[in-house]
Design a protein around this motif. Structure first.
Motif, PDB file in Angstrom:
ATOM      1  N   THR A   1       8.826  31.405 -34.883  1.00 41.88           N
ATOM      2  CA  THR A   1       8.829  29.940 -34.088  1.00 41.88           C
ATOM      3  C   THR A   1       8.499  29.084 -35.680  1.00 41.88           C
ATOM      4  O   THR A   1       9.638  28.319 -36.127  1.00 41.88           O
TER       5      THR A   1
ATOM      6  N   THR B   1      12.091  28.787 -37.418  1.00 38.91           N
ATOM      7  CA  THR B   1      12.886  27.864 -36.694  1.00 38.91           C
ATOM      8  C   THR B   1      12.472  26.862 -37.522  1.00 38.91           C
ATOM      9  O   THR B   1      13.464  25.666 -37.875  1.00 38.91           O
TER      10      THR B   1
ATOM     11  N   ASN C   1      13.305  26.576 -41.273  1.00 34.57           N
ATOM     12  CA  ASN C   1      15.057  25.838 -41.036  1.00 34.57           C
ATOM     13  C   ASN C   1      15.762  24.252 -40.840  1.00 34.57           C
ATOM     14  O   ASN C   1      16.888  24.133 -41.194  1.00 34.57           O
TER      15      ASN C   1
ATOM     16  N   PRO D   1      14.039  21.239 -32.230  1.00 33.76           N
ATOM     17  CA  PRO D   1      13.892  22.104 -32.784  1.00 33.76           C
ATOM     18  C   PRO D   1      14.869  22.712 -31.238  1.00 33.76           C
ATOM     19  O   PRO D   1      14.160  22.432 -30.657  1.00 33.76           O
ATOM     20  N   TYR D   2      15.230  23.821 -31.713  1.00 31.64           N
ATOM     21  CA  TYR D   2      15.758  24.175 -30.456  1.00 31.64           C
ATOM     22  C   TYR D   2      15.621  26.444 -30.915  1.00 31.64           C
ATOM     23  O   TYR D   2      15.167  26.587 -31.724  1.00 31.64           O
ATOM     24  N   GLY D   3      15.833  27.151 -29.648  1.00 31.67           N
ATOM     25  CA  GLY D   3      15.936  28.157 -29.678  1.00 31.67           C
ATOM     26  C   GLY D   3      14.274  28.852 -29.313  1.00 31.67           C
ATOM     27  O   GLY D   3      13.974  28.266 -28.688  1.00 31.67           O
ATOM     28  N   TYR D   4      13.810  30.159 -29.403  1.00 29.12           N
ATOM     29  CA  TYR D   4      13.413  31.514 -29.262  1.00 29.12           C
ATOM     30  C   TYR D   4      11.532  30.164 -29.015  1.00 29.12           C
ATOM     31  O   TYR D   4      11.617  29.783 -29.724  1.00 29.12           O
TER      32      TYR D   4
END
Length: 303
Positions: free
Chosen positions: A212, A215, A218, A230-233
């Protein structure tokens, strides 16, 4: 363009002062005013300044004066934030506390507790987990994190560090590595499932926390203050999964050690992280109109 800078300190003898900047309100940014003020008063370098409107609304460094309703007839209000220290340095100092303190209590236990004893497997595993956690935090500070705010008041470093140096440092180390949890004591008995299961869950939580953080890194190009969703795990459920995984990692330490000192640190740390998470969650929703509505602040499906 001429600008009048007024100090928030009524006792100031240097202000008000008039600055002359090349350009107009539509081309001059707040950061330009920062630099001009620092050029006139080198003591007040940009990170030490807080520039606001009369009603105390903080001016955005990346916006023009016109975008923020400032013209030649307006006054900008200045507050001296005091001597500053970089956030990266602050984090390095904070996490250094447990890294220095835990080996002292673990390896010099005979001198601290006044008797010789053999550390139990629980104590040894906890020691390496704690050390790995804070070494990870130091490495993330150097190689992963990008900070939207470059500095903080130097005086705050002592308050911030106390949490880590005292609660997760001296307090945790003293009570976890003591003779009451030594090899052969009933309080130290842990079966293999308990120990290896704890290590597995802890490692997953730590790795998830790192993912995280990467993430978030980035999302912001180097040298910018860019903010994005933010997106994702982890982020599909909560706004601050990094805090949630940190909470899980320390919860594992709590149930592995069963020490009140671990529970105390986790409660205090989780409470603070939850406050930060709620604030960030609200800011996300305020800043981004298309922010996912199904997310909670820190704990999935709860809050």
């Amino acid at each position: 363009m001429k600008l009048t800078i007024v100090s928030r300190n009524p006792k100031s003898t240097k202000f008000p002062v008039t600055l002359e900047l090349a350009g107009t309100a539509s081309t001059i940014k707040t950061s330009d005013v920062n630099k001009a003020l620092a050029a006139k008063f080198p003591k007040y370098y940009p990170d030490r300044q807080r520039l606001t409107t009369e009603d105390k609304k903080v001016l955005d460094l990346d916006k023009t004066l016109e975008e923020q309703g400032i013209n030649e007839q307006s006054s900008i209000y200045f507050k001296d934030l005091g001597a500053q220290i970089g956030w990266r340095t602050v984090f390095m100092i904070e996490y250094a506390g447990p890294i220095l303190i835990h080996p002292i209590f673990y390896y010099l236990s005979k001198f601290i507790y006044g008797s010789s004893f053999t550390h139990s497997p629980m104590q040894t595993v906890t020691y390496y987990m704690v050390m790995a956690h804070f070494f990870k935090r130091e490495l993330e500070t150097v190689f992963v994190h990008r900070f939207s705010h470059g500095t903080m008041p130097f005086r705050n470093v002592f308050k911030n560090s106390a949490h880590y140096w005292l609660l997760s440092g001296a307090n945790l180390a003293f009570w976890v590595y003591g003779p009451w949890f030594a090899q052969g004591r009933a309080a130290a008995v842990r079966n293999d499932v308990w120990i290896y299961g704890s290590v597995a869950v802890w490692a997953w939580a730590e790795l998830s926390n790192l993912i995280t953080h990467i993430t978030l890194r980035n999302l912001r190009p180097p040298g910018t203050r860019v903010r994005a969703i933010p997106y994702g795990y982890g982020f599909d459920l909560v706004s601050c999964p990094n805090y949630f995984f940190e909470f899980l990692a320390w919860t594992v330490v709590c149930f592995l050690t069963t020490s009140w000192s671990a529970f105390l640190f986790n409660i205090v740390a989780t409470g603070q992280m939850y406050v930060w998470a709620v604030k960030k969650h609200k800011n996300y929703k305020k800043e981004f109109k298309d922010y996912p509505r199904n997310r909670t602040s820190m704990f999935p499906f709860i809050a």
